[in-house]
Design a protein around this motif. Structure first.
Motif, mmCIF file in Angstrom:
data_model
loop_
_atom_site.group_PDB
_atom_site.id
_atom_site.type_symbol
_atom_site.label_atom_id
_atom_site.label_comp_id
_atom_site.label_asym_id
_atom_site.label_seq_id
_atom_site.Cartn_x
_atom_site.Cartn_y
_atom_site.Cartn_z
ATOM 1 N N PRO A 106 0.836 -1.200 0.000
ATOM 2 C CA PRO A 106 0.000 0.000 0.000
ATOM 3 C C PRO A 106 0.873 1.252 0.000
ATOM 4 C CG PRO A 106 -0.784 -1.587 1.615
ATOM 5 C CD PRO A 106 0.548 -2.081 1.152
ATOM 6 N N GLU A 107 0.448 2.278 -0.711
ATOM 7 C CA GLU A 107 1.271 3.478 -0.813
ATOM 8 C C GLU A 107 1.521 4.134 0.539
ATOM 9 O OE1 GLU A 107 -0.371 6.809 -2.929
ATOM 10 O OE2 GLU A 107 -2.427 6.121 -2.651
ATOM 11 N N ARG A 108 0.646 3.911 1.521
ATOM 12 C CA ARG A 108 0.845 4.513 2.847
ATOM 13 C C ARG A 108 1.996 3.863 3.611
ATOM 14 N NH1 ARG A 108 -3.705 1.401 3.045
ATOM 15 N NH2 ARG A 108 -3.737 -0.335 4.554
ATOM 16 N N LYS A 259 4.475 -0.240 29.043
ATOM 17 C CA LYS A 259 3.802 -0.069 27.757
ATOM 18 C C LYS A 259 4.377 -1.050 26.749
ATOM 19 C CE LYS A 259 3.395 4.809 28.944
ATOM 20 N NZ LYS A 259 1.937 4.875 29.140
ATOM 21 N N MET A 260 3.510 -1.554 25.886
ATOM 22 C CA MET A 260 3.933 -2.432 24.814
ATOM 23 C C MET A 260 3.097 -2.107 23.582
ATOM 24 S SD MET A 260 2.286 -6.005 26.265
ATOM 25 C CE MET A 260 2.781 -6.976 24.841
ATOM 26 N N PHE A 261 3.635 -2.377 22.415
ATOM 27 C CA PHE A 261 2.899 -2.114 21.188
ATOM 28 C C PHE A 261 3.477 -2.945 20.058
ATOM 29 C CE2 PHE A 261 6.479 0.764 21.050
ATOM 30 C CZ PHE A 261 6.826 0.865 19.711
ATOM 31 N N SER A 262 2.674 -3.114 19.035
ATOM 32 C CA SER A 262 3.117 -3.766 17.803
ATOM 33 C C SER A 262 3.322 -2.668 16.773
ATOM 34 C CB SER A 262 2.067 -4.772 17.328
ATOM 35 O OG SER A 262 2.447 -5.352 16.101
ATOM 36 N N ASN A 263 4.538 -2.531 16.287
ATOM 37 C CA ASN A 263 4.877 -1.393 15.437
ATOM 38 C C ASN A 263 4.088 -1.409 14.124
ATOM 39 O OD1 ASN A 263 6.412 0.963 14.823
ATOM 40 N ND2 ASN A 263 7.671 -0.246 13.436
ATOM 41 N N ASN A 264 3.334 -0.357 13.890
ATOM 42 C CA ASN A 264 2.532 -0.232 12.674
ATOM 43 C C ASN A 264 2.540 1.243 12.265
ATOM 44 O OD1 ASN A 264 0.774 -0.823 10.566
ATOM 45 N ND2 ASN A 264 -1.052 -0.604 11.846
ATOM 46 N N PRO A 265 3.677 1.735 11.770
ATOM 47 C CA PRO A 265 3.829 3.181 11.565
ATOM 48 C C PRO A 265 2.991 3.725 10.415
ATOM 49 C CG PRO A 265 5.692 2.018 10.625
ATOM 50 C CD PRO A 265 4.878 0.996 11.363
ATOM 51 N N SER A 266 2.600 4.975 10.567
ATOM 52 C CA SER A 266 1.884 5.674 9.509
ATOM 53 C C SER A 266 2.875 6.171 8.459
ATOM 54 C CB SER A 266 1.130 6.871 10.093
ATOM 55 O OG SER A 266 2.066 7.819 10.601
ATOM 56 N N ALA A 267 2.341 6.629 7.335
ATOM 57 C CA ALA A 267 3.196 7.221 6.307
ATOM 58 C C ALA A 267 3.923 8.438 6.859
ATOM 59 C CB ALA A 267 2.355 7.590 5.082
ATOM 60 N N ASP A 268 3.256 9.196 7.726
ATOM 61 C CA ASP A 268 3.891 10.378 8.323
ATOM 62 C C ASP A 268 5.075 9.987 9.200
ATOM 63 O OD1 ASP A 268 2.122 12.083 7.086
ATOM 64 O OD2 ASP A 268 0.793 12.273 8.828
ATOM 65 N N ARG A 269 4.952 8.882 9.925
ATOM 66 C CA ARG A 269 6.053 8.443 10.787
ATOM 67 C C ARG A 269 7.236 7.982 9.944
ATOM 68 N NH1 ARG A 269 6.212 7.446 16.003
ATOM 69 N NH2 ARG A 269 5.820 9.678 15.899
ATOM 70 N N ILE A 270 6.965 7.276 8.850
ATOM 71 C CA ILE A 270 8.047 6.822 7.975
ATOM 72 C C ILE A 270 8.757 8.027 7.363
ATOM 73 C CG2 ILE A 270 8.659 5.343 6.024
ATOM 74 C CD1 ILE A 270 5.995 3.854 6.509
#
Length: 318
Positions: A106-108, A259-270
């Motif tokens: 996906p482009e995002r 805190k814990m999370f599964s990394n799923n960055p947005s296009a803005d974060r990239i």
């Protein structure tokens, strides 16, 4: 095209290069010609079958979470990218397959590749860089002057967390192996300690702890000062499911402290990571560059430990 995949759980030798159809980009997708991809340490557990109870993906399975390359084609509705554009990015969340000649994403999941990095250099950063950035800025909300402990400071995420923590104005303490202490200090750590001799009870209190090891979380959580936050980014490789459950319970019981999370960055974060790389705030750390044929050797090296930064697969187009 060529792609690395495996059709059964086992040692690194189950990994093989196969010829598969080149994907076609669907609506909103971009086909990227991969020039380089990184080798994620976490994938060794998937390959070995340690996560078979939580991963429902079917065989054959592929490897690789991030990549750098050039746009080869775009699907319907894509306006931001054109063939020939230099890009970097990540595979869709919970998907792998970047260690291949082409990927359709996906482009995002893309951003413009940093102009000051080669594709091999760039490929080392998208997953580890966005993970460290999200951990420190979104989850821990690290502030200037706070004391940060990075546990597992020599790996892909840890080496970026040291750099980024220093850039954010924290006092950074890094835990690493004895042979890497000077190296970690050059990354920006104010204090580098041998994890074998610096036991949790010997440490001072910290405002933020980023843990990329996954063991002894209770002992390190006890080193948090008032208002302290721990971001747990790894699980004990020898007891993955128990470790996942234990960390989840800690986060549920004390959500402000663990805190814990599964990394799923947005296009803005990239894109934010790309700017940080161009500004020199973070730089890629590469241990070894392998050809695609060296993927099994890269996994053996990961399992042996002692990796500085990331292993990268050069697809031979750079």
């Amino acid at each position: 095209m060529r792609a690395v995949q495996f059709d059964r759980f086992g040692p690194p030798e189950v990994l093989r290069i196969v010829d598969v159809p080149t994907p076609r980009p669907g609506p909103g997708e971009v086909l990227v010609e991969v020039h380089a991809a990184s080798v994620d340490a976490g994938e060794t557990a998937f390959r070995a079958g340690k996560l078979r109870r939580v991963s429902r993906a079917r065989f054959p399975r592929r490897l690789g979470g991030d990549f750098a390359g050039r746009v080869a084609a775009v699907g319907g509705g894509v306006r931001a990218w054109s063939p020939g554009d230099a890009v970097w990015g990540l595979m869709p969340h919970f998907a792998f397959g970047a260690i291949a000649d082409f990927v359709a994403v996906p482009e995002r999941r893309l951003a413009r590749a940093p102009e000051n990095l080669s594709p091999v250099e760039a490929a080392a950063l998208p997953v580890s860089g966005t993970t460290a950035m999200t951990a420190l800025t979104d989850k821990a909300r690290l502030r200037p002057g706070e004391r940060l402990l990075v546990r597992g400071a020599t790996g892909g995420v840890g080496s970026v967390a040291v750099q980024l923590g220093k850039a954010l104005g924290a006092h950074v303490t890094a835990l690493a192996g004895a042979r890497n202490l000077d190296w970690v200090a050059r990354l920006g750590a104010d204090e580098a300690l041998d994890y074998r001799t610096a036991r949790p009870g010997d440490l001072a209190e910290f405002d933020v702890i980023v843990d990329v090891v996954g063991t002894e979380l209770g002992a390190y959580q006890a080193r948090l000062g008032r208002g302290g936050r721990m971001v747990a980014l790894a699980f004990d490789p020898d007891r993955v499911l128990t470790s996942m459950l234990g960390t989840g319970l800690r986060a549920a019981a004390a959500p402000r402290r663990v805190k814990m999370f599964s990394n799923n960055p947005s296009a803005d974060r990239i894109a934010e990571l790309a700017r940080a790389a161009e500004e020199g705030t973070v730089r890629p750390v590469i241990d070894t560059v392998f050809p695609m044929e060296g993927i099994a050797a890269a996994h053996h090296r990961l399992e042996a430990g002692g990796v500085r930064g990331k292993h990268v697969i050069d697809m031979g187009r750079s």
